[in-house]
Motif scaffolding. Sequence first.
Motif, PDB file in Angstrom:
ATOM      1  N   GLY A 149     -54.558 -19.292   1.833  1.00  0.00           N
ATOM      2  CA  GLY A 149     -53.438 -18.362   1.775  1.00  0.00           C
ATOM      3  C   GLY A 149     -52.141 -19.110   1.548  1.00  0.00           C
ATOM      4  O   GLY A 149     -51.902 -20.156   2.161  1.00  0.00           O
ATOM      5  N   VAL A 150     -51.323 -18.589   0.657  1.00  0.00           N
ATOM      6  CA  VAL A 150     -50.020 -19.207   0.388  1.00  0.00           C
ATOM      7  C   VAL A 150     -48.942 -18.145   0.559  1.00  0.00           C
ATOM      8  O   VAL A 150     -49.194 -16.950   0.401  1.00  0.00           O
ATOM      9  N   PRO A 151     -47.716 -18.543   0.900  1.00  0.00           N
ATOM     10  CA  PRO A 151     -46.643 -17.566   1.126  1.00  0.00           C
ATOM     11  C   PRO A 151     -46.327 -16.753  -0.122  1.00  0.00           C
ATOM     12  O   PRO A 151     -46.395 -17.249  -1.249  1.00  0.00           O
ATOM     13  N   ASP A 152     -45.980 -15.491   0.101  1.00  0.00           N
ATOM     14  CA  ASP A 152     -45.572 -14.605  -0.985  1.00  0.00           C
ATOM     15  C   ASP A 152     -44.442 -13.723  -0.464  1.00  0.00           C
ATOM     16  O   ASP A 152     -44.569 -13.123   0.615  1.00  0.00           O
ATOM     17  N   ALA A 153     -43.363 -13.626  -1.221  1.00  0.00           N
ATOM     18  CA  ALA A 153     -42.168 -12.920  -0.746  1.00  0.00           C
ATOM     19  C   ALA A 153     -42.448 -11.460  -0.456  1.00  0.00           C
ATOM     20  O   ALA A 153     -41.881 -10.876   0.467  1.00  0.00           O
ATOM     21  N   MET A 170     -58.339 -17.402   7.844  1.00  0.00           N
ATOM     22  CA  MET A 170     -58.033 -16.064   7.380  1.00  0.00           C
ATOM     23  C   MET A 170     -56.555 -15.957   7.040  1.00  0.00           C
ATOM     24  O   MET A 170     -55.718 -16.585   7.675  1.00  0.00           O
ATOM     25  N   PHE A 171     -56.227 -15.161   6.020  1.00  0.00           N
ATOM     26  CA  PHE A 171     -54.822 -14.872   5.749  1.00  0.00           C
ATOM     27  C   PHE A 171     -54.669 -13.379   5.518  1.00  0.00           C
ATOM     28  O   PHE A 171     -55.645 -12.657   5.317  1.00  0.00           O
ATOM     29  N   VAL A 172     -53.435 -12.887   5.621  1.00  0.00           N
ATOM     30  CA  VAL A 172     -53.156 -11.456   5.583  1.00  0.00           C
ATOM     31  C   VAL A 172     -52.366 -11.115   4.326  1.00  0.00           C
ATOM     32  O   VAL A 172     -51.275 -11.640   4.105  1.00  0.00           O
ATOM     33  N   VAL A 173     -52.932 -10.237   3.504  1.00  0.00           N
ATOM     34  CA  VAL A 173     -52.316  -9.833   2.243  1.00  0.00           C
ATOM     35  C   VAL A 173     -51.804  -8.400   2.393  1.00  0.00           C
ATOM     36  O   VAL A 173     -52.588  -7.454   2.401  1.00  0.00           O
ATOM     37  N   GLY A 174     -50.503  -8.238   2.565  1.00  0.00           N
ATOM     38  CA  GLY A 174     -49.926  -6.900   2.668  1.00  0.00           C
ATOM     39  C   GLY A 174     -50.545  -6.059   3.764  1.00  0.00           C
ATOM     40  O   GLY A 174     -50.676  -4.844   3.632  1.00  0.00           O
ATOM     41  N   GLY A 175     -50.954  -6.700   4.863  1.00  0.00           N
ATOM     42  CA  GLY A 175     -51.537  -5.962   5.982  1.00  0.00           C
ATOM     43  C   GLY A 175     -53.053  -5.981   6.026  1.00  0.00           C
ATOM     44  O   GLY A 175     -53.652  -5.529   6.988  1.00  0.00           O
ATOM     45  N   PHE A 176     -53.709  -6.503   4.974  1.00  0.00           N
ATOM     46  CA  PHE A 176     -55.165  -6.562   4.937  1.00  0.00           C
ATOM     47  C   PHE A 176     -55.645  -7.986   5.198  1.00  0.00           C
ATOM     48  O   PHE A 176     -55.131  -8.941   4.615  1.00  0.00           O
ATOM     49  N   ASN A 177     -56.653  -8.122   6.047  1.00  0.00           N
ATOM     50  CA  ASN A 177     -57.221  -9.433   6.339  1.00  0.00           C
ATOM     51  C   ASN A 177     -58.066  -9.906   5.171  1.00  0.00           C
ATOM     52  O   ASN A 177     -58.963  -9.186   4.712  1.00  0.00           O
ATOM     53  N   MET A 180     -45.855  -9.803  -0.365  1.00  0.00           N
ATOM     54  CA  MET A 180     -47.089  -9.479   0.338  1.00  0.00           C
ATOM     55  C   MET A 180     -47.280 -10.264   1.634  1.00  0.00           C
ATOM     56  O   MET A 180     -48.218 -10.018   2.372  1.00  0.00           O
ATOM     57  N   GLY A 181     -46.387 -11.200   1.914  1.00  0.00           N
ATOM     58  CA  GLY A 181     -46.540 -12.035   3.100  1.00  0.00           C
ATOM     59  C   GLY A 181     -47.350 -13.266   2.775  1.00  0.00           C
ATOM     60  O   GLY A 181     -46.873 -14.401   2.875  1.00  0.00           O
ATOM     61  N   GLN A 182     -48.592 -13.067   2.369  1.00  0.00           N
ATOM     62  CA  GLN A 182     -49.452 -14.133   1.897  1.00  0.00           C
ATOM     63  C   GLN A 182     -50.321 -13.588   0.774  1.00  0.00           C
ATOM     64  O   GLN A 182     -50.607 -12.381   0.712  1.00  0.00           O
ATOM     65  N   VAL A 183     -50.744 -14.461  -0.122  1.00  0.00           N
ATOM     66  CA  VAL A 183     -51.734 -14.131  -1.151  1.00  0.00           C
ATOM     67  C   VAL A 183     -52.676 -15.317  -1.273  1.00  0.00           C
ATOM     68  O   VAL A 183     -52.409 -16.405  -0.774  1.00  0.00           O
ATOM     69  N   GLY A 184     -53.783 -15.094  -1.949  1.00  0.00           N
ATOM     70  CA  GLY A 184     -54.757 -16.149  -2.103  1.00  0.00           C
ATOM     71  C   GLY A 184     -54.453 -17.069  -3.271  1.00  0.00           C
ATOM     72  O   GLY A 184     -53.973 -16.629  -4.319  1.00  0.00           O
ATOM     73  N   LYS A 185     -54.731 -18.341  -3.074  1.00  0.00           N
ATOM     74  CA  LYS A 185     -54.680 -19.322  -4.151  1.00  0.00           C
ATOM     75  C   LYS A 185     -56.034 -20.020  -4.187  1.00  0.00           C
ATOM     76  O   LYS A 185     -56.522 -20.507  -3.161  1.00  0.00           O
ATOM     77  N   ALA A 186     -56.631 -20.058  -5.375  1.00  0.00           N
ATOM     78  CA  ALA A 186     -57.945 -20.665  -5.539  1.00  0.00           C
ATOM     79  C   ALA A 186     -57.824 -22.016  -6.231  1.00  0.00           C
ATOM     80  O   ALA A 186     -57.183 -22.124  -7.283  1.00  0.00           O
ATOM     81  N   PHE A 187     -58.428 -23.019  -5.629  1.00  0.00           N
ATOM     82  CA  PHE A 187     -58.531 -24.342  -6.239  1.00  0.00           C
ATOM     83  C   PHE A 187     -59.949 -24.447  -6.806  1.00  0.00           C
ATOM     84  O   PHE A 187     -60.930 -24.354  -6.055  1.00  0.00           O
ATOM     85  N   VAL A 188     -60.050 -24.634  -8.127  1.00  0.00           N
ATOM     86  CA  VAL A 188     -61.331 -24.485  -8.812  1.00  0.00           C
ATOM     87  C   VAL A 188     -61.700 -25.747  -9.580  1.00  0.00           C
ATOM     88  O   VAL A 188     -60.869 -26.313 -10.298  1.00  0.00           O
ATOM     89  N   VAL A 189     -62.953 -26.157  -9.422  1.00  0.00           N
ATOM     90  CA  VAL A 189     -63.541 -27.187 -10.272  1.00  0.00           C
ATOM     91  C   VAL A 189     -64.428 -26.457 -11.286  1.00  0.00           C
ATOM     92  O   VAL A 189     -65.353 -25.730 -10.896  1.00  0.00           O
ATOM     93  N   ARG A 190     -64.134 -26.642 -12.562  1.00  0.00           N
ATOM     94  CA  ARG A 190     -64.831 -25.884 -13.606  1.00  0.00           C
ATOM     95  C   ARG A 190     -66.138 -26.567 -14.045  1.00  0.00           C
ATOM     96  O   ARG A 190     -66.239 -27.778 -14.049  1.00  0.00           O
ATOM     97  N   ARG A 191     -67.078 -25.691 -14.458  1.00  0.00           N
ATOM     98  CA  ARG A 191     -68.276 -26.186 -15.117  1.00  0.00           C
ATOM     99  C   ARG A 191     -68.330 -25.685 -16.571  1.00  0.00           C
ATOM    100  O   ARG A 191     -69.254 -25.995 -17.307  1.00  0.00           O
ATOM    101  N   GLY A 192     -67.326 -24.890 -16.942  1.00  0.00           N
ATOM    102  CA  GLY A 192     -67.239 -24.360 -18.295  1.00  0.00           C
ATOM    103  C   GLY A 192     -65.811 -23.928 -18.556  1.00  0.00           C
ATOM    104  O   GLY A 192     -64.935 -24.071 -17.697  1.00  0.00           O
ATOM    105  N   GLU A 193     -65.573 -23.369 -19.728  1.00  0.00           N
ATOM    106  CA  GLU A 193     -64.221 -22.968 -20.107  1.00  0.00           C
ATOM    107  C   GLU A 193     -63.842 -21.642 -19.450  1.00  0.00           C
ATOM    108  O   GLU A 193     -64.556 -20.650 -19.571  1.00  0.00           O
ATOM    109  N   VAL A 194     -62.704 -21.639 -18.773  1.00  0.00           N
ATOM    110  CA  VAL A 194     -62.134 -20.422 -18.217  1.00  0.00           C
ATOM    111  C   VAL A 194     -60.663 -20.702 -17.923  1.00  0.00           C
ATOM    112  O   VAL A 194     -60.309 -21.807 -17.503  1.00  0.00           O
ATOM    113  N   THR A 195     -59.797 -19.719 -18.179  1.00  0.00           N
ATOM    114  CA  THR A 195     -58.374 -19.869 -17.912  1.00  0.00           C
ATOM    115  C   THR A 195     -58.018 -19.191 -16.599  1.00  0.00           C
ATOM    116  O   THR A 195     -58.816 -18.420 -16.034  1.00  0.00           O
TER     117      THR A 195
END
Length: 480
Positions: free
Chosen positions: A418-422, A388-395, A424-439
């Motif tokens: 969760g990765v550090p953010d100046a 779990m990580f905390v984004v601006g006070g929210f779990n 929000m404290g922490q924010v989410g980072k998604a590591f994605v394997v694609r099956r189609g085109e998306v940016t």
Amino acid sequence: MTAAGRWRSIPHLVQDAAGRFGDAEAVVDGRLRLTFTELADRVRRTAGAFAAQGVGPGDRVALWAPNSAEWIVAAFGLLTAGGVLVPVNTRFLQAEAHDIVVRSGAKALLVQNGFLDREFTGPPGLPVIDLREDGFLASGPPLWREAGPDDLADIVFTSGTTGRPKGVMTTHGQTLRLYAQWCDLAGLRQGDRYLMVNPFFHIFGYKAGLVASLIRGATALPLAVFDVDRVLELVERERVTVLPGPPTLYHSLLAADRARDLSSLRVAVTGAADIPVELVRRITTELPFTHLMTGYGLTEAGTVTASRPGDPYEAVATTVGRPCEGFEVRLADDREVLVRGYAVMRGYLDDPEATAEAVDADGWLRTGDLGELDDEGRLRIVGRKKDMFVVGGFNAYPAEIEGFLLNHPAVAQVAVVGVPDARMGQVGKAFVVRRGEVTESDLIAWAGEHMAGFKVPRHVEFRTGLPLTATGKVLKDRLR
């Protein structure tokens, strides 16, 4: 008799506060100003309105609305009718909220349409009442049904280790005893002006905010949406003395226009796994606060630990203080924080298996947090056992976010950390394997349409594969 021992229930506290504080201001929300006497009167009439709708002792009602005077009257009116409060996160989108409302067994749903330009609908067949439009509040004959300290007061949903929200059941007596103590630790006083930035659907706003204010005779100033200019305006105009919130709140104050008169501020309350020592120093030297309390809590137990007046900067910044009276804290062999005490939940709603998994036969609650204890018994939180990580006070729970992202047709695999953010404290980072085109921008925009804002990853990294264990589990430590 202890301070909390004078009240049998939260409704009893509301009526007693009217007798003790009378014509003092209880709630200030825009142009609306209610004294403690007026608040108690509206609460009793709202209780009568609930009773007229068929809400009786033990019946559950969900409340999906922002901080406001109406939320306060509705919540305490429901409790005074003998009902059980089910607060719903206003950041949730419809499917998320409906899941909670249905599983709670709510007999009705109260909303505030128009908030954030949204229409809050209910599940099919459930009565929906708009707090500001339907004329429901304070429309009934005065009513006060007595409840006891062991009666269920609320079911506050919180995500479990798998990410699916679970309903935490807590009694009147547990809340009153714990937050009477919280008032002592925070230094809340009669006549304080308490600006409530923390959302009422969270125990920080509802219990450490509203209940605590009634205990001490403080004025509640609810704020629906955090906006630093609005906060500065209210602090100056209303002479706010108490301003709790996540570390991001104080970062914003320190970066704001110093022309505002903030001299009335006295008490700050915050909590996080790690607060920079420099931030603690700046809060108490560059801002007018004379008391800063940090603490550790969770929905399943309330406020478990807190700092004490006189604790050094280093201790306040790097620990969450010592156990509150009535709590024991110890560490399991894997350093998971275990908590035992009177305020530990009565269990998860309709989920005995999850309850038994969380609370052992000896009453020890497994928190899922990893910690350390220093030589003076202060607790330091060092990580989240289940990521779990905390984004601006929210779990934020990676498993839940990953579940949403896998619904995108171009996402084959995903892992969120969760990765550090100046800010929000922490924010989410998604590591994605694609099956189609998306940016990256496309996926973030799509996520914003399908889940609450604090859950939306701020960063996306595309990979051809994810590091896995021999059993197929993602090695998130490598991703971090």
